[in-house]
Design a protein around this motif. Sequence first.
Motif, PDB file in Angstrom:
ATOM      1  N   UNK A   4       0.805  -1.221   0.000  1.00 45.06           N
ATOM      2  CA  UNK A   4       0.000   0.000   0.000  1.00 45.06           C
ATOM      3  C   UNK A   4       0.844   1.280   0.000  1.00 45.06           C
ATOM      4  N   UNK A   5       2.154   1.153   0.157  1.00 48.29           N
ATOM      5  CA  UNK A   5       3.011   2.336   0.175  1.00 48.29           C
ATOM      6  C   UNK A   5       2.945   3.037  -1.178  1.00 48.29           C
ATOM      7  N   UNK A   6       2.592   4.332  -1.136  1.00 48.90           N
ATOM      8  CA  UNK A   6       2.524   5.105  -2.369  1.00 48.90           C
ATOM      9  C   UNK A   6       3.883   5.756  -2.619  1.00 48.90           C
ATOM     10  N   UNK A   7       4.447   5.493  -3.777  1.00 48.77           N
ATOM     11  CA  UNK A   7       5.786   5.981  -4.092  1.00 48.77           C
ATOM     12  C   UNK A   7       5.748   7.462  -4.440  1.00 48.77           C
ATOM     13  N   UNK A   8       6.685   8.210  -3.868  1.00 46.93           N
ATOM     14  CA  UNK A   8       6.750   9.649  -4.055  1.00 46.93           C
ATOM     15  C   UNK A   8       8.100  10.056  -4.636  1.00 46.93           C
ATOM     16  N   UNK A   9       8.133  11.173  -5.381  1.00 40.13           N
ATOM     17  CA  UNK A   9       9.426  11.672  -5.862  1.00 40.13           C
ATOM     18  C   UNK A   9      10.389  11.870  -4.693  1.00 40.13           C
ATOM     19  N   UNK A  10      11.601  11.414  -4.853  1.00 42.91           N
ATOM     20  CA  UNK A  10      12.593  11.486  -3.790  1.00 42.91           C
ATOM     21  C   UNK A  10      12.780  10.172  -3.065  1.00 42.91           C
ATOM     22  N   UNK A  11      11.828   9.237  -3.225  1.00 39.19           N
ATOM     23  CA  UNK A  11      11.974   7.918  -2.613  1.00 39.19           C
ATOM     24  C   UNK A  11      13.117   7.154  -3.285  1.00 39.19           C
ATOM     25  N   UNK A  12      13.837   6.392  -2.495  1.00 33.82           N
ATOM     26  CA  UNK A  12      14.869   5.498  -3.016  1.00 33.82           C
ATOM     27  C   UNK A  12      14.506   4.080  -2.618  1.00 33.82           C
ATOM     28  N   UNK A  13      14.564   3.167  -3.576  1.00 32.47           N
ATOM     29  CA  UNK A  13      14.195   1.782  -3.328  1.00 32.47           C
ATOM     30  C   UNK A  13      15.419   0.887  -3.417  1.00 32.47           C
ATOM     31  N   UNK A  14      15.576   0.017  -2.432  1.00 32.89           N
ATOM     32  CA  UNK A  14      16.636  -0.984  -2.451  1.00 32.89           C
ATOM     33  C   UNK A  14      15.981  -2.318  -2.780  1.00 32.89           C
ATOM     34  N   UNK A  15      16.455  -2.968  -3.843  1.00 32.53           N
ATOM     35  CA  UNK A  15      15.875  -4.220  -4.292  1.00 32.53           C
ATOM     36  C   UNK A  15      16.933  -5.305  -4.333  1.00 32.53           C
ATOM     37  N   UNK A  16      16.509  -6.542  -4.197  1.00 30.39           N
ATOM     38  CA  UNK A  16      17.405  -7.675  -4.366  1.00 30.39           C
ATOM     39  C   UNK A  16      16.797  -8.614  -5.396  1.00 30.39           C
ATOM     40  N   UNK A  17      17.662  -9.219  -6.200  1.00 26.39           N
ATOM     41  CA  UNK A  17      17.178 -10.107  -7.253  1.00 26.39           C
ATOM     42  C   UNK A  17      18.243 -11.127  -7.604  1.00 26.39           C
ATOM     43  N   UNK A  18      17.805 -12.320  -7.955  1.00 26.73           N
ATOM     44  CA  UNK A  18      18.758 -13.324  -8.429  1.00 26.73           C
ATOM     45  C   UNK A  18      18.587 -13.581  -9.925  1.00 26.73           C
ATOM     46  N   UNK A  19      17.713 -12.797 -10.566  1.00 21.27           N
ATOM     47  CA  UNK A  19      17.488 -12.993 -11.994  1.00 21.27           C
ATOM     48  C   UNK A  19      17.564 -11.708 -12.800  1.00 21.27           C
TER      49      UNK A  19
END
Length: 218
Positions: A192-207
């Motif tokens: 439900x988190x609404x993404x806003x300008x200035x947000x930084x996302x940390x993601x992890x992926x194996x593909x």
Amino acid sequence: MRVLITGAGRLGTQIARVLSAARNDVTLVEHDEDRVAQLGDLPRVRVVTGDACDPELLEHAGVLACDLVVAATGCDEDNLVISLLAKRRFDVARVAARVNEAENAWLFDQRWGVDVAVPAATPLVSLIEEATGATDTVALLRLSKAGVEVMETAITEESRAAGRQLGEIVLPPGTVVATVVRDGRPTVPHPEVRLLPGDELLLVSHEATEQEVHAAFQ
């Protein structure tokens, strides 16, 4: 953080991989041209060939702008010279040096410009923690060893994800959002988190590749 690592052996290259994955600006210096040729792909790592005991080479490699120097060669004498140059000549804020021979440990102190002396038997995780003063690199190291890529993307006014809920974003296969950093604070990535300008996302992926992650949000 700007980091200069000297020595592209197993230790130096592993440190470079982990710190660059954490989005640090990393330069790796190695004098052996054959070793440099065998390095393969080191994403986001600048490789400079030359003798790190040479002040002109260090300056060329960008030591004047560095926050951290890690002397990780297999030679204690070289590590001491590099540390002394980094601290005394170039005024680097933090200098870490690997101690290869236990009998030389007494030399690795402030007199030689060493802030953090790390014995050869110290696990890589501890070395990186002590060198950077950070603890979150432990998780990054474990992820990198497991073949999981750590990536970051920033939301801007132009991002198509701006204003949308996180749960509405279709992520590449094998990819999860680890956290959303807003105003310098990490938050739990609820759908439900609404993404806003200035947000930084940390993601992890194996593909997924960085391009695929970028395309999902930008």
